[in-house]
Design a protein around this motif. Sequence first.
Motif, short mmCIF file in Angstrom:
data_model
loop_
_atom_site.label_atom_id
_atom_site.label_comp_id
_atom_site.label_asym_id
_atom_site.label_seq_id
_atom_site.Cartn_x
_atom_site.Cartn_y
_atom_site.Cartn_z
N ALA A 137 -6.83 -6.78 5.99
CA ALA A 137 -5.78 -6.06 6.71
C ALA A 137 -6.23 -4.62 6.90
CB ALA A 137 -4.47 -6.11 5.93
N ARG A 138 -5.94 -4.06 8.07
CA ARG A 138 -6.35 -2.70 8.41
C ARG A 138 -5.14 -1.87 8.78
NH1 ARG A 138 -8.56 -3.98 13.13
NH2 ARG A 138 -9.27 -1.83 13.48
N PHE A 139 -5.16 -0.59 8.35
CA PHE A 139 -4.01 0.28 8.51
C PHE A 139 -4.45 1.66 8.98
CE2 PHE A 139 -3.42 -2.71 5.09
CZ PHE A 139 -2.19 -3.28 5.35
N ILE B 218 0.86 -1.18 0.00
CA ILE B 218 0.00 0.00 0.00
C ILE B 218 0.90 1.23 0.00
CG2 ILE B 218 -2.08 -0.97 1.04
CD1 ILE B 218 -1.08 0.08 3.75
N LEU B 219 0.46 2.27 -0.71
CA LEU B 219 1.22 3.52 -0.81
C LEU B 219 0.27 4.69 -0.58
CD1 LEU B 219 3.05 2.92 -4.24
CD2 LEU B 219 3.87 2.24 -1.97
N ASP C 122 -2.98 7.60 8.12
CA ASP C 122 -2.02 8.71 8.18
C ASP C 122 -0.58 8.24 8.22
OD1 ASP C 122 -4.02 10.72 8.21
OD2 ASP C 122 -4.39 10.30 10.33
N SER C 123 -0.32 7.06 8.82
CA SER C 123 1.05 6.58 8.95
C SER C 123 1.34 5.33 8.12
CB SER C 123 1.36 6.27 10.42
OG SER C 123 0.58 5.18 10.88
N GLY C 124 0.31 4.60 7.73
CA GLY C 124 0.50 3.33 7.03
C GLY C 124 0.75 2.16 7.95
N ALA C 125 0.78 2.39 9.28
CA ALA C 125 1.04 1.29 10.22
C ALA C 125 -0.10 0.29 10.20
CB ALA C 125 1.21 1.85 11.63
N CYS C 126 0.23 -0.99 10.16
CA CYS C 126 -0.78 -2.05 10.20
C CYS C 126 -1.34 -2.15 11.61
CB CYS C 126 -0.17 -3.38 9.78
SG CYS C 126 -1.38 -4.71 9.62
N ILE C 127 -2.66 -2.08 11.74
CA ILE C 127 -3.29 -2.09 13.06
C ILE C 127 -4.13 -3.36 13.28
CG2 ILE C 127 -3.31 0.41 13.31
CD1 ILE C 127 -6.18 0.44 12.37
N LEU D 195 -7.45 2.49 6.57
CA LEU D 195 -7.42 1.98 5.20
C LEU D 195 -7.53 0.47 5.29
CD1 LEU D 195 -6.83 2.68 2.12
CD2 LEU D 195 -4.48 1.98 2.62
N GLY D 196 -8.51 -0.12 4.59
CA GLY D 196 -8.68 -1.56 4.59
C GLY D 196 -8.20 -2.17 3.29
N LEU D 197 -7.66 -3.38 3.35
CA LEU D 197 -7.21 -4.11 2.17
C LEU D 197 -7.69 -5.54 2.25
CD1 LEU D 197 -3.82 -4.17 0.35
CD2 LEU D 197 -4.65 -6.31 1.35
#
Length: 365
Positions: free
Chosen positions: A274-276, A209-210, A279-284, A242-244
Amino acid sequence: FPVTILAGVLLFLTKYNSEGVLQWIRRPQAVGVDLNVSYTQTRSAGIQVGDDGTIYWFALLPPGTYADGAFVNTQTGSKWFILKYDTNGNYLGVIPLNIQTTGGFTLLNFQRNPHNGNFYFYASEVDSSDTAILNGNSINNSTFLACYNAQGNYLWHRTDTFTDVGFLTIYNLQFDSANNIYIGGRMFGLGFGSFLGFTISEALIPHYILKTNPDASQLLWSSYSNGDSEIYGGIVLNGSELGLTSYCGNNNFTWGNQTMNVNNLGQGQEVLLARFNKDSGACIGLSFIPGNNGFNDVGTAITADVSGDYILGGAIGGTLIFNYNMQITNGGSQSDFFVAKYATQASRGWQNWFHVVSGYAIRLS
């Protein structure tokens, strides 16, 4: 909700209400259009619906008369256009696009940014002979991302640095209120190439993800998994997340600081969510839908409802097992299509409903 289809000879656009009752159908091509011309030179490449209900229909059209004579295409060869309709199916006009594609680049994807009205197009080569010309700019790489404004005027394009086919896939795009762009997909590692300054040095073919600035000239952050990627998948913005969705496998599927035990090597791939932090792209958070051994299942599309719950759909090869000992099974030799909902609040349940579509039948649990 509108549906666009290329069926046999004629393009048609239909709208159904939430109960599945047909509201209207529009066939922009003239009756009696040549079968060979229509079948080989016409393509419906997607629709987007604006907040006001305006429908933007992206289509490849040969010369001819469309929309009951309201649009006459006199250009030579097949060209890309955006046809506009209102929520009642009334033709509003056409937006011509200075885009020429051949071969696999005709498998062009299309999205509209609801915040600024710009249109975004992206595609990857299927064969090294595929060609694309964007406003006179020849594309010599395997994948491109291009932006045109609301009037169909070219603004910019970006490409990867790969020259071989299949090294980069873009699932889809998302846009925030500041017009930053979020991109999801998969990419080959070993430093073979880069995309928007993003590269992977490890021996992986992971999901990525970008996040970029509005014209994709600056990479704001990037993130990728430890492998097990697929050319199918999707991303969605959901509030601060952000969800993927795609697929995952193996007993140490890892993204950032999150790791989960999916299955053992060779037992098949499972549907991934996967959830992120957007703002930071960190996987949560990482989750998957278990399936039976020896079958591959994959999430291919994802959205979010007004409650912030995730709704994802994809292909089921064997059996999917949900919470509360519920399960669904593919009834045939080919993949069925499923839809699953993930609640963001425990009070509504996790994976609290699902549908599976097999042929024309819908099985509910």
